[in-house]
Design a protein around this motif. Structure first.
Motif: not given
Length: 365
Positions: A69-87
């Motif tokens: 879900w993260y890879k499809v819906y969130k990662q493409p539009t998330s900034k770097y700091s947000t991506q780190q939180r999801y990781e």
């Protein structure tokens, strides 16, 4: 409740239930060769309706669903700091839930997870984790993977000792910092102008760094926020934090006059200095710390974002409504503002209570 009747040579099943609004719903199916087949279908359908689990549906590990879900819906539009939180969230979910299917997780299971996760973490850290998981689970409901949202009606558990109060300047400290910033400003160096802008608008540092002259309306006395500066990845424009961050901030003529001095640097970027550079976050913070030291303000943890908090504290002290402040900050909803500044709001509420009592007492005089 299920009813099974024989019609001709086959059996017919009807299941009745009431939805959350009390409306009667029914679902039926026929053509079963034996009564046992019909009964089995009724059991499966009732289990799906009343427990939220479709036993014929393939079980999906929660960790796998969340990562996809993260890879499809969130990662493409998330900034770097947000991506780190999801990781971080992906690792935590993998570690705790392992291979447990999303269909098998209950509200109790999720609360136990939050209880454990929040044991040694701040309220904000727990809140962010919960918001990411809740968004994912809502998506699973929309996809009809599950029928019940196990993240609803839970309690956030956190370590109060790690929940740091926001840092802000008193009115006297703010006046000293502002005066020092003004008295020592030079058009060639723009960090002090950035600090003044933060004090007067509450804007984030990336929003300030991204300002162009087109964003400033001298006639209407406003600054438009419609982009931010990607200072964490080497610079360049990028979208604001969210849609609500796109806003128009009313400002004073004083600030506009100060900023107008920078036009002599001949750049379309407001805060580009004579070397053709926008001060980095580190540079702006170094200037701020130097000014604090010179002002004899001892706040070791105070940084550029604390100017945003100071802006809020100042407005609250002047009786500005929290809803107006929330819009000015570009928060997505009022709860974000009230959660972030809860204790600050409480401080000023106590002051207002005294004023209320004093004014009510005047009625009896």
């Amino acid at each position: 409740m299920a009813s099974i009747v024989k019609r001709g040579k086959s059996y017919h099943v009807r299941v009745s239930w009431r939805d959350k609004n009390g409306v009667l719903k029914q679902k039926s199916k026929g053509g079963f060769k034996t009564k046992n087949e019909a009964r089995q279908y009724a059991v499966e359908l009732e289990q799906q309706l009343f427990t939220g689990v479709n036993i014929k549906q393939k079980k999906i590990p929660f960790s796998e669903y969340f990562a996809n879900w993260y890879k499809v819906y969130k990662q493409p539009t998330s900034k770097y700091s947000t991506q780190q939180r999801y990781e971080v969230a992906i690792r935590q979910i993998n570690e705790y839930f392992q291979d447990i299917a999303i269909q098998d997780i209950t509200r109790h299971d999720y609360q136990v997870f939050l209880n454990q996760y929040g044991t040694n973490r701040s309220k904000n850290t727990v809140r962010i984790m919960h918001s990411m998981i809740k968004a994912c689970v809502s998506s699973a409901m929309y996809d009809e993977i599950i029928r019940k949202n196990f993240t609803e009606n839970i309690q956030l558990v956190f370590d109060p000792a790690r929940t740091r109060k926001i840092d802000y300047l008193s009115l006297d400290e703010l006046k000293r910092l502002t005066d020092l910033c003004l008295n020592g400003r030079q058009k060639r160096y723009t960090s002090r102008y950035m600090i003044l802008t933060a004090i007067m608008t509450g804007m984030r540092i990336g929003e300030i760094m991204a300002l162009t002259w087109d964003d400033i309306d001298y006639q209407r006395q406003t600054i438009t926020v419609n982009k931010t500066w990607d200072y964490q990845s080497g610079g360049g424009f990028k979208a604001t934090k969210n849609d609500s961050s796109n806003r128009t901030v009313n400002v004073t003529q004083q600030l506009l006059d100060w900023l107008a001095e920078l036009k002599e640097n001949n750049s379309e970027m407001v805060f580009e200095n004579v070397r053709g550079q926008i001060p980095t976050s580190a540079a702006a913070n170094n200037t701020l710390r130097a000014l604090l030291k010179q002002s004899e303000i001892k706040k070791p943890s105070f940084h550029f974002h604390s100017l945003r908090h100071t802006h809020v504290a100042y407005l609250l002290s002047k009786g500005i409504d929290i809803f107006v402040i929330s819009k000015r900050l570009g928060h997505s909803d009022l709860s974000t503002t009230t959660d972030t500044y809860a204790y600050l709001i409480h401080e000023y509420q106590q002051t207002q209570i005294s004023e209320i009592k004093k004014n009510l007492a005047l009625l009896a005089e």
